[in-house]
Scaffold this motif. Structure first.
Motif, mmCIF file in Angstrom:
data_model
loop_
_atom_site.group_PDB
_atom_site.id
_atom_site.type_symbol
_atom_site.label_atom_id
_atom_site.label_comp_id
_atom_site.label_asym_id
_atom_site.label_seq_id
_atom_site.Cartn_x
_atom_site.Cartn_y
_atom_site.Cartn_z
ATOM 1 N N PRO A 59 -21.284 19.508 2.999
ATOM 2 C CA PRO A 59 -20.194 19.828 2.062
ATOM 3 C C PRO A 59 -18.918 19.046 2.304
ATOM 4 O O PRO A 59 -18.115 18.880 1.379
ATOM 5 C CB PRO A 59 -19.976 21.328 2.286
ATOM 6 N N SER A 60 -18.719 18.549 3.544
ATOM 7 C CA SER A 60 -17.510 17.769 3.818
ATOM 8 C C SER A 60 -17.498 16.451 3.055
ATOM 9 O O SER A 60 -16.427 15.843 2.889
ATOM 10 C CB SER A 60 -17.402 17.498 5.326
ATOM 11 N N VAL A 67 -6.278 18.143 4.901
ATOM 12 C CA VAL A 67 -7.624 18.566 4.504
ATOM 13 C C VAL A 67 -8.600 18.380 5.662
ATOM 14 O O VAL A 67 -9.449 19.245 5.932
ATOM 15 C CB VAL A 67 -8.072 17.790 3.260
ATOM 16 N N SER A 68 -8.493 17.253 6.377
ATOM 17 C CA SER A 68 -9.399 16.984 7.497
ATOM 18 C C SER A 68 -9.242 18.010 8.606
ATOM 19 O O SER A 68 -10.224 18.373 9.276
ATOM 20 C CB SER A 68 -9.141 15.574 8.045
ATOM 21 N N GLY A 101 0.803 -1.217 0.000
ATOM 22 C CA GLY A 101 0.000 0.000 0.000
ATOM 23 C C GLY A 101 0.830 1.258 0.000
ATOM 24 O O GLY A 101 0.519 2.221 0.716
ATOM 25 N N GLN A 102 1.922 1.258 -0.781
ATOM 26 C CA GLN A 102 2.766 2.451 -0.835
ATOM 27 C C GLN A 102 2.005 3.668 -1.362
ATOM 28 O O GLN A 102 2.278 4.792 -0.964
ATOM 29 C CB GLN A 102 3.995 2.191 -1.718
ATOM 30 N N SER A 103 1.059 3.437 -2.277
ATOM 31 C CA SER A 103 0.284 4.558 -2.812
ATOM 32 C C SER A 103 -0.603 5.195 -1.747
ATOM 33 O O SER A 103 -0.814 6.410 -1.752
ATOM 34 C CB SER A 103 -0.576 4.081 -3.991
ATOM 35 N N LEU A 104 -1.106 4.379 -0.822
ATOM 36 C CA LEU A 104 -1.922 4.940 0.265
ATOM 37 C C LEU A 104 -1.077 5.771 1.209
ATOM 38 O O LEU A 104 -1.556 6.766 1.763
ATOM 39 C CB LEU A 104 -2.613 3.810 1.026
ATOM 40 N N ARG A 105 0.172 5.378 1.395
ATOM 41 C CA ARG A 105 1.055 6.123 2.297
ATOM 42 C C ARG A 105 1.247 7.556 1.813
ATOM 43 O O ARG A 105 1.328 8.486 2.614
ATOM 44 C CB ARG A 105 2.403 5.403 2.390
ATOM 45 N N SER A 106 1.282 7.752 0.509
ATOM 46 C CA SER A 106 1.539 9.083 -0.032
ATOM 47 C C SER A 106 0.349 10.027 0.084
ATOM 48 O O SER A 106 0.524 11.247 -0.027
ATOM 49 C CB SER A 106 1.958 8.973 -1.502
ATOM 50 N N VAL A 107 -0.862 9.494 0.291
ATOM 51 C CA VAL A 107 -2.054 10.359 0.345
ATOM 52 C C VAL A 107 -2.580 10.544 1.758
ATOM 53 O O VAL A 107 -3.505 11.324 1.961
ATOM 54 C CB VAL A 107 -3.171 9.780 -0.544
ATOM 55 N N ILE A 108 -1.985 9.841 2.732
ATOM 56 C CA ILE A 108 -2.489 9.967 4.099
ATOM 57 C C ILE A 108 -2.250 11.374 4.629
ATOM 58 O O ILE A 108 -3.145 12.010 5.214
ATOM 59 C CB ILE A 108 -1.837 8.910 5.008
ATOM 60 N N SER A 109 -1.042 11.891 4.427
ATOM 61 C CA SER A 109 -0.730 13.235 4.935
ATOM 62 C C SER A 109 -1.592 14.320 4.300
ATOM 63 O O SER A 109 -2.145 15.172 5.017
ATOM 64 C CB SER A 109 0.757 13.535 4.724
ATOM 65 N N ALA A 117 -8.705 19.800 -5.820
ATOM 66 C CA ALA A 117 -8.797 20.524 -4.552
ATOM 67 C C ALA A 117 -9.173 21.990 -4.716
ATOM 68 O O ALA A 117 -10.043 22.488 -3.990
ATOM 69 C CB ALA A 117 -7.485 20.385 -3.780
ATOM 70 N N PRO A 118 -8.579 22.770 -5.646
ATOM 71 C CA PRO A 118 -8.980 24.184 -5.758
ATOM 72 C C PRO A 118 -10.455 24.375 -6.084
ATOM 73 O O PRO A 118 -11.117 25.260 -5.521
ATOM 74 C CB PRO A 118 -8.083 24.713 -6.888
ATOM 75 N N VAL A 119 -10.983 23.539 -6.982
ATOM 76 C CA VAL A 119 -12.399 23.645 -7.334
ATOM 77 C C VAL A 119 -13.274 23.234 -6.158
ATOM 78 O O VAL A 119 -14.294 23.874 -5.848
ATOM 79 C CB VAL A 119 -12.710 22.797 -8.573
ATOM 80 N N LEU A 120 -12.868 22.163 -5.477
ATOM 81 C CA LEU A 120 -13.672 21.679 -4.352
ATOM 82 C C LEU A 120 -13.637 22.645 -3.184
ATOM 83 O O LEU A 120 -14.609 22.734 -2.422
ATOM 84 C CB LEU A 120 -13.172 20.303 -3.913
#
Length: 297
Positions: free
Chosen positions: A214-215, A85-86, A72-80, A228-231
């Motif tokens: 909206p969240s 955002v959270s 799950g290396q790809s998941l590691r890159s999006v956790i931060s 992200a900018p549009v959202l």
């Protein structure tokens, strides 16, 4: 319940008014510009900081190592980025609510009073700075409560209850105060907030759940980071629209409660009050009228 639902439908109809739609533009532009500007300046540093914190914690480091072992290396890159955002969404909600409270709520309250309660007297129970200090204080308390409740979010039912309840309390305290600050005296405002607290809290909780909608735009995983900018702009507009609706809902309900309160006080004082709250003196009962004296013989 009848008054609450009546105010709900009136507020929904007012949201379609062109003037109301225009009042959402100023908070939208300010909040969106602030969010995009801070994201442009501090996005990479914030993500790097969160990544360093996660690597230092033994528990999160072990979990990330397990993800790497499972492919799950790809998941590691999006956790931060997702954590950034959270953490930014609650701040975005509070900023949107503050902007609506300062820029839109007074105009919306005046609009409701002019169209529905034209004869309701303005007694100016609180000024602008008093209202602003109240809003900032309640916002800080809500953010503190939200931060303290984060560990409880790991319990599945509580994550669906605690954040909307905190947002509901914040909306109830801020919007109800702002709506009544211009028309009610200090004593009238306190009495309405005390007597109608459960109805106002219910309205705030419903507004909190609407504000959480909206969240959901950020709940689709890593794919949303590309947009992200549009959202961010879409989320700010939805937050602004929800809080504008909440201001109208509280305005209809609270001003109607204020009008009934003044009518009751006028009736207890021995008069009758019309819808605008003005007192009309009633003639004395027949039993209290003095009869003319008969001439003595």
């Amino acid at each position: 319940m009848k008054d609450l639902l009546d105010a709900f439908w009136r507020a929904s109809a007012y949201c379609l008014h062109p003037r109301v739609m225009l009042l959402t533009l100023a908070p939208l532009l300010i909040a969106a510009a602030l969010a995009l500007g801070l994201g442009w300046l501090y996005w990479e540093s914030a993500v790097d900081g969160v990544r360093e914190v996660l690597d230092r914690w033994s528990l999160t480091a072990a979990m990330l190592g397990w993800l790497d072992a499972m492919g799950g290396q790809s998941l590691r890159s999006v956790i931060s980025p997702l954590l950034v955002v959270s953490l930014a969404v609650p701040v975005l909600v509070v900023v949107s609510l503050l902007l609506v409270s300062v820029l839109a709520t007074p105009a919306l309250t005046a609009m409701v009073a002019q169209r529905r309660f034209p004869a309701l007297e303005r007694r100016h129970g609180a000024g602008f700075w008093h209202s602003a200090a109240w809003s900032v204080g309640c916002s800080l308390l809500a953010l503190l409560a939200l931060a303290l409740s984060v560990p409880l979010w790991l319990v599945p039912p509580l994550v669906l209850v605690l954040p909307p309840l905190i947002w509901g309390w914040l909306t109830y305290q801020m919007v109800a105060f702002d709506v009544l600050s211009d028309h009610a005296t200090r004593e009238e405002r306190r009495r309405i907030l005390r007597e109608q607290r459960w109805a106002l809290l219910a309205m705030g909780v419903v507004s909190g759940y609407l504000g959480a909608a909206p969240s959901l735009l950020w709940a689709f995983g890593a794919a949303v980071l590309i947009l992200a900018p549009v959202l961010v702009v879409a989320s700010v507009w939805l937050y602004t629209l929800v809080f504008v609706f909440s201001s109208l809902w509280f305005a209809h309900f609270s001003l109607a409660a204020l009008q009934r309160l003044r009518a009751q006080e006028a009736a207890l004082a021995g008069g009758a009050a019309p819808p605008g709250g003005e007192i009309i003196e009633m003639p004395a009962p027949a039993s209290t009228l003095q009869l003319p004296r008969e001439p003595q013989a």
